[in-house]
Enzyme design. Structure first.
Site, PDB file in Angstrom:
ATOM      1  N   VAL A 271       0.857  -1.197   0.000  1.00  0.00           N
ATOM      2  CA  VAL A 271       0.000   0.000   0.000  1.00  0.00           C
ATOM      3  C   VAL A 271       0.889   1.242   0.000  1.00  0.00           C
ATOM      4  CG1 VAL A 271      -1.816   1.286   1.197  1.00  0.00           C
ATOM      5  CG2 VAL A 271      -1.745  -1.214   1.389  1.00  0.00           C
TER       6      VAL A 271
ATOM      7  N   GLY B  56       3.277   2.249  -1.983  1.00  0.00           N
ATOM      8  CA  GLY B  56       4.671   2.139  -2.449  1.00  0.00           C
ATOM      9  C   GLY B  56       5.674   2.435  -1.352  1.00  0.00           C
TER      10      GLY B  56
ATOM     11  N   LYS C 176      -6.025  -2.145  -1.706  1.00  0.00           N
ATOM     12  CA  LYS C 176      -5.168  -1.493  -0.707  1.00  0.00           C
ATOM     13  C   LYS C 176      -5.996  -1.071   0.508  1.00  0.00           C
ATOM     14  CE  LYS C 176      -1.954   0.054  -4.299  1.00  0.00           C
ATOM     15  NZ  LYS C 176      -1.698   1.108  -5.295  1.00  0.00           N
TER      16      LYS C 176
ATOM     17  N   GLY D  72       6.708   2.795  -8.456  1.00  0.00           N
ATOM     18  CA  GLY D  72       8.002   3.071  -9.069  1.00  0.00           C
ATOM     19  C   GLY D  72       9.096   2.211  -8.470  1.00  0.00           C
TER      20      GLY D  72
END
Ligand code: HSE
Length: 439
Positions: A132, A134, A205, A302
């Site tokens: 959740v 990142g 999430k 990312g």
């Protein structure tokens, strides 16, 4: 210095980030942990692609079992994702006596309890910070930093793709389909964007956050989920006029009669910190009964941000290993293994202000007809905008209501859509005014 071997299954973008973080930050990690982390094996079905990171010979293998069955590996990182083979890899790793780190929100939100129970049986840890937000340490915040609190509310912008599209539509204009297509061309949105734009990823999430915040084993089906495909430039424009921004929010609120759990486009005051979270950024606004509001903001996806969370979990588990402990913090943050019985409220009982847009024929008496139906359902009007004139044609008529019961609002919409002065489906968007800022 002690060495701890770890293994990785899934050598994609985040896996490559994990290799980089372990390589670039090996010094600080060693100093913090008091041990050296050795990435002994990486398994991926593709062993030929150049990921731009150098590995020693023999580290990269095809078969995940080579990682799982390696007796020298203490921690397995699962970055395969999805609800297919990943579950088998995690359960087999636990069975082989390993601890597990995963970023797999789809799996945890559907089979989390089974995995946590398997881990408890083996006295192993399963950490999942990257699942959740990142790189945002929201799992750690809920499990540990806020453990003294009753959590009152969670408001999250936890899908970067949806937030990027809404931000572009708000700042630069454009239709949803065009903005999505451009985001796909630039690689900001997946070729199949449905998980992101239909709110499914956000619901996965949110299910994890609710589990941690309230100890409730919430089913995905109980989370009302609505995506952003129907957000229209007109609604973005009117939202601005009323002093709001539209965000895809994950919302969980605890009340006397249960927990609200929902994902939908929401109008929020333009001055609230969440309204300022733009582009691919994520943020989670939590409210605890002792601490008050807390907001965490950062990159929710990312290579490097996600790898930051994965490696932090590895370090945490290795600290447990060095201290000969495990399960120090219950994985779902409450000790009751099967989850506490918490009622998830349905949307019928929501009581909120609503934004409503009607495509109505421009002639005298239209507003009174609409307000008559709303009044009949006990819905009171806060403000009205009708700017354009197109006598005899359709014009947008926009209303913001005071707090109304959603059950009544839906009934009113149904009734209004039968009127011959209404030319299209009525659009309504929920408004959140307070967002945990104050009681
Ligand atoms: N697809 C997610 C997003 C990233 O767009 O935020 C991974 O959770």
């Amino acid at each position: 210095m002690k060495k701890i071997n770890i293994g990785l299954i899934g050598f994609g973008t985040v896996g490559t980030g994990v290799v980089k973080v372990l390589r670039d930050n090996s010094g600080v990690i060693k100093e913090r942990l008091g041990a050296e982390l050795i990435l002994k094996r990486i398994a991926d079905t593709d062993v030929s692609r150049d990921r731009g990171v150098k590995l020693d010979d023999g580290v990269l293998v095809k078969d995940a079992l080579t990682v799982i069955n390696d007796p020298e590996i203490s921690v397995v990182i699962e970055l395969v994702g999805g609800t297919g083979v990943a579950k088998g890899f995690i359960l087999a790793s636990l069975d082989a006596g390993k601890h597990v780190v995963t970023a797999n929100k789809a799996l945890l939100s559907t089979h989390g309890r089974e995995i946590f129970n398997a881990a408890a049986e083996k006295k192993a840890d399963v950490y999942f910070e990257a699942s959740v937000g990142g790189g945002i340490p929201v799992i750690k915040a809920l499990r540990e930093g806020l453990a003294a609190n009753k959590i009152e509310s969670i408001y999250g912008i936890i899908n970067g793709t949806a937030n990027y599209i809404l931000t572009k539509m708000t700042n630069d204009g454009g239709k949803f389909d065009d903005v999505l297509r451009r985001a796909q061309e630039k690689g900001y949105a997946e070729a199949d964007p449905s998980f992101d734009v239909d709110g499914i990823d956000t619901a996965h999430k949110l299910a994890i956050l609710i589990n941690l915040a309230f100890g409730a084993n919430v089913k995905l089906a109980d989370i009302y989920t609505e995506g952003i495909r129907n957000i229209n430039q007109l609604d973005i424009k009117y939202a601005k006029e009323f002093g709001y921004r539209i965000k895809l929010l994950a919302i969980a609120k605890s009340g006397d009669s249960g927990v609200e759990a929902r994902v939908h486009p929401t109008m929020i005051p333009a001055g609230h910190p969440l309204a300022l979270v733009d582009g691919v950024y994520n943020a989670v606004h939590l409210r605890g009964n002792a601490v008050g509001p807390v907001m965490l903001w950062g990159l929710g996806a990312g290579m490097m941000p996600t790898a930051s969370a994965v490696v932090a979990d590895v370090i945490d588990i290795c600290r447990n290993i060095l201290n000969k402990t495990s399960q120090r913090v219950p994985l779902p943050s409450f000790t009751d293994e099967d989850g506490r019985a918490i009622k998830i409220k349905d949307t019928d009982s929501l009581e909120l202000p609503y934004y409503m847009r009607f495509s109505a024929i421009d002639k005298p008496g239209v507003l009174s007809k609409i307000s008559g139906v709303l009044g009949g359902h006990n819905i009171s009007i806060l403000s009205v905008i009708q700017k354009d004139r197109k006598v005899g044609g359709a014009v947008p008529l926009v209303i913001v209501t005071h707090n109304a019961l959603e059950r009544e609002l839906r009934a009113a919409v149904k009734e209004i859509e039968t009127l011959d002065i209404i030319l299209e489906k009525v659009v309504y968007v929920r408004i959140e005014e307070n967002l945990g800022a104050a009681n």
